[in-house]
Design a protein around this motif. Structure first.
Motif, PDB file in Angstrom:
ATOM      1  N   GLU A  44     -11.284  -4.555   7.251  1.00  0.00           N
ATOM      2  CA  GLU A  44      -9.863  -4.483   6.951  1.00  0.00           C
ATOM      3  C   GLU A  44      -9.611  -4.543   5.455  1.00  0.00           C
ATOM      4  N   TYR A  45      -8.447  -4.079   5.038  1.00  0.00           N
ATOM      5  CA  TYR A  45      -8.067  -4.145   3.630  1.00  0.00           C
ATOM      6  C   TYR A  45      -8.150  -5.586   3.124  1.00  0.00           C
ATOM      7  N   LYS A  46      -8.676  -5.739   1.904  1.00  0.00           N
ATOM      8  CA  LYS A  46      -8.491  -7.000   1.190  1.00  0.00           C
ATOM      9  C   LYS A  46      -7.310  -6.797   0.246  1.00  0.00           C
ATOM     10  N   LEU A  47      -6.172  -7.317   0.647  1.00  0.00           N
ATOM     11  CA  LEU A  47      -4.934  -7.044  -0.074  1.00  0.00           C
ATOM     12  C   LEU A  47      -4.861  -7.832  -1.377  1.00  0.00           C
ATOM     13  N   ASP A  48      -4.162  -7.269  -2.338  1.00  0.00           N
ATOM     14  CA  ASP A  48      -3.933  -7.955  -3.614  1.00  0.00           C
ATOM     15  C   ASP A  48      -2.634  -8.742  -3.504  1.00  0.00           C
ATOM     16  N   GLU A  83     -10.005   4.006   0.694  1.00  0.00           N
ATOM     17  CA  GLU A  83      -8.572   4.070   0.951  1.00  0.00           C
ATOM     18  C   GLU A  83      -7.867   2.822   0.412  1.00  0.00           C
ATOM     19  N   ALA A  84      -8.480   1.651   0.605  1.00  0.00           N
ATOM     20  CA  ALA A  84      -7.895   0.404   0.115  1.00  0.00           C
ATOM     21  C   ALA A  84      -7.785   0.416  -1.409  1.00  0.00           C
ATOM     22  N   LEU A  85      -8.847   0.866  -2.068  1.00  0.00           N
ATOM     23  CA  LEU A  85      -8.821   0.922  -3.533  1.00  0.00           C
ATOM     24  C   LEU A  85      -7.766   1.911  -4.015  1.00  0.00           C
ATOM     25  N   ALA A  86      -7.671   3.048  -3.361  1.00  0.00           N
ATOM     26  CA  ALA A  86      -6.697   4.065  -3.756  1.00  0.00           C
ATOM     27  C   ALA A  86      -5.267   3.559  -3.590  1.00  0.00           C
ATOM     28  N   ALA A  87      -5.054   2.659  -2.645  1.00  0.00           N
ATOM     29  CA  ALA A  87      -3.726   2.099  -2.408  1.00  0.00           C
ATOM     30  C   ALA A  87      -3.403   0.941  -3.344  1.00  0.00           C
ATOM     31  N   GLY A  88      -4.344   0.592  -4.236  1.00  0.00           N
ATOM     32  CA  GLY A  88      -4.097  -0.459  -5.218  1.00  0.00           C
ATOM     33  C   GLY A  88      -4.538  -1.838  -4.800  1.00  0.00           C
ATOM     34  N   HIS A  89      -5.394  -1.918  -3.760  1.00  0.00           N
ATOM     35  CA  HIS A  89      -5.853  -3.218  -3.286  1.00  0.00           C
ATOM     36  C   HIS A  89      -7.261  -3.526  -3.808  1.00  0.00           C
ATOM     37  N   GLU A  90      -7.802  -4.679  -3.400  1.00  0.00           N
ATOM     38  CA  GLU A  90      -9.012  -5.203  -4.032  1.00  0.00           C
ATOM     39  C   GLU A  90     -10.303  -4.689  -3.414  1.00  0.00           C
TER      40      GLU A  90
END
Length: 502
Positions: free
Chosen positions: A208-212, A342-349
């Protein structure tokens, strides 16, 4: 009846050894001598905490205190607790002076060693998060119960003194009485770093995304909703949009674990500091927080903390599917890599890889949850800062950084950095550090070790310069982490794991 002097002597014994076993034995020996009413306050003191919580005393007040020490130790634990409660109860006009008078009276009854202990206690300098783990093991030893039973009770109660009292009063059956209570925060489960995505993908997992964003835990019982931070601080009044959202879920009761963040008009995360600024405000203005949940610990009367993650995710999908953090169940290596990108492209960690068969084990960085980021980052404790030169004259600039000692000692220095500091951060830390200072010399201001900063680095190298035998390479400040305390900082082992071939 135990004297404060015995706690001070035990604390000194613990600080003087690097052996976790010796620390545990020393604390367990003292716990075993306590009367029932002494267990709670003494446990707090041994963990470096004020019984009952903070008392509103700053370093400026503490540094101005002066009292001749008592020749012999006479202060009991009960008397210290009463004095702390009296200081905490002071408020209103002239409160600073009245607190100082109350503290001076307390110090006047203490020996020189006890005075030093009390000043460091009130100033937060004894509050080493890693010491919690040692105290947990000591409680288990003193009570003759399994350490896992103590850890679980502590996870569910969130209170180490209450856990100690239960263990010493009633053993394992008393500890088993602690259950998840909707409205009482649970200590959060943590993720440990993984070297790379491939190594973390063993077994049945979800990625899952690791959110910022900032960690939140929400509790709902009918219409009553509470929202807590990673450190179990309640922020319900500051986040009305989250309260209303949770109140609108199709359930009677629920406990959800997740993150929240502010988004810009394009749906990308705003800077972390903007999200955190909402936690201290009661006016949301135009900055709305969006929740993303990744775990469900309770749903409609059923506790799920001991269920495998796959069951908890089923519950989450039932109660809040539209607020689930983006994830892929049992992905192939290609699917996991695509989600990472995808997570990195969305600005997440980056991403977090989680074992679908794992239970919820709060406060432990095991291998059940593994976080994967494209760059090395560490959460470290700020130990001190040096005054700057040239353009930075008049500002506290060069940071002294420490990693957490897993055996309960003070943070272990692993490097310095002045890179990555904006003019805004320089101004903020110069003011903030002087509020947290314990002492200074000509060039350096030393701090109580409770401020966490996130550091990006190129790697780690062996070095005899610092006590941990390692040094950071090309370290730079990413941001401060007001959502974390010293107990959440990375350990010296996590730093050493970044050594080449580690």
């Amino acid at each position: 009846m135990v004297l404060l002097a015995e706690v001070v002597a035990t604390s000194r014994e613990v600080a003087a050894t690097r052996s976790r076993k010796a620390k545990t034995t020393a604390i367990a020996d003292l716990l075993g001598r306590l009367d029932p009413e002494e267990v709670r306050p003494t446990t707090a003191l041994l963990a470096g905490e004020l019984p009952g919580g903070r008392a509103g005393v700053g370093w400026s007040t503490l540094s101005s205190l002066s009292a001749d020490p008592a020749p012999e130790p006479t202060l009991t634990i009960a008397e210290v607790g009463t004095a702390i409660d009296a200081v905490r109860a002071i408020s209103g006009s002239g409160s600073t002076q009245r607190r100082a008078a109350e503290l001076t009276a307390l110090l006047g009854r203490a020996t020189a060693d006890e005075q030093q202990f009390l000043v460091r206690l009130f100033g937060g300098e004894l509050r080493q998060g890693a010491l919690e783990g040692v105290v947990v093991e000591a409680i288990a030893t003193a009570a003759g119960v399994p350490a896992d039973a103590v850890r679980r009770a502590f996870m569910l109660s969130g209170r180490l003194p209450a856990t100690a009292e239960a263990a010493l009063r009633g053993g394992e059956p008393a500890l088993a009485e602690f259950g998840l209570e909707v409205g009482r925060p649970v200590r959060p489960m943590l993720a440990s770093p993984a070297d790379d995505l491939g190594s973390a993908l063993a077994g049945a997992v979800t990625v899952e995304y690791k959110l910022d964003g900032a960690r939140i835990q929400v509790h709902r019982d009918e219409d009553e909703v509470h929202v807590y931070t990673r450190t179990l601080r309640e922020i319900t009044r500051s986040v009305p949009e989250l309260v209303e959202l949770v109140r609108g879920l199709d359930c009677r009761s629920v406990v959800l674990d997740g993150e929240t963040l502010a988004l810009d008009d394009g749906g990308r995360p705003r800077p972390f500091q903007e999200t955190m600024s909402r936690f201290g405000s009661q006016d949301p203005r135009d900055l709305l927080l969006h929740p993303y949940f990744f775990d469900c610990l309770h749903l409609d009367g059923t506790d799920l903390v001991d269920r495998p993650l796959r069951d908890r995710l089923d519950a989450l999908a039932k109660v809040a599917p539209q607020h689930r953090v983006p994830a892929v169940l049992t992905p192939s290596a290609e699917q996991a890599a695509a989600l990472f990108d995808e997570a990195l492209a969305a600005g997440h960690e980056g991403v977090v890889v989680k074992d679908l068969d794992s239970g919820y084990a709060a406060g432990r960085r095991g291998r059940a949850w593994r976080k994967v980021k494209p760059a090395h980052t560490l959460d470290l404790v700020v130990l001190a800062a040096e005054w700057g030169h040239g353009r930075r004259s008049g500002y506290l600039s060069n940071l002294h950084l420490g990693a957490r000692d897993p055996d309960g000692g003070p943070p272990i220095m692993v490097g310095k950095t002045f890179k990555g500091l904006t003019d805004e951060l320089l101004a903020w830390q110069t003011e903030e550090f002087q509020r947290r200072e314990t002492h200074r010399d000509d060039w350096t201001v030393h701090l109580a070790p409770d401020l966490v900063v996130e550091i990006e680095l190129d790697g780690v190298q062996t070095s005899p310069r610092y006590p941990g035998g390692v040094a950071l390479r090309f370290a730079r400040v990413l941001r401060y982490r007001p959502d974390k305390d010293a107990a959440s900082a990375d350990t010296i082992e996590a730093v050493r794991a970044l050594l080449p071939g580690g």
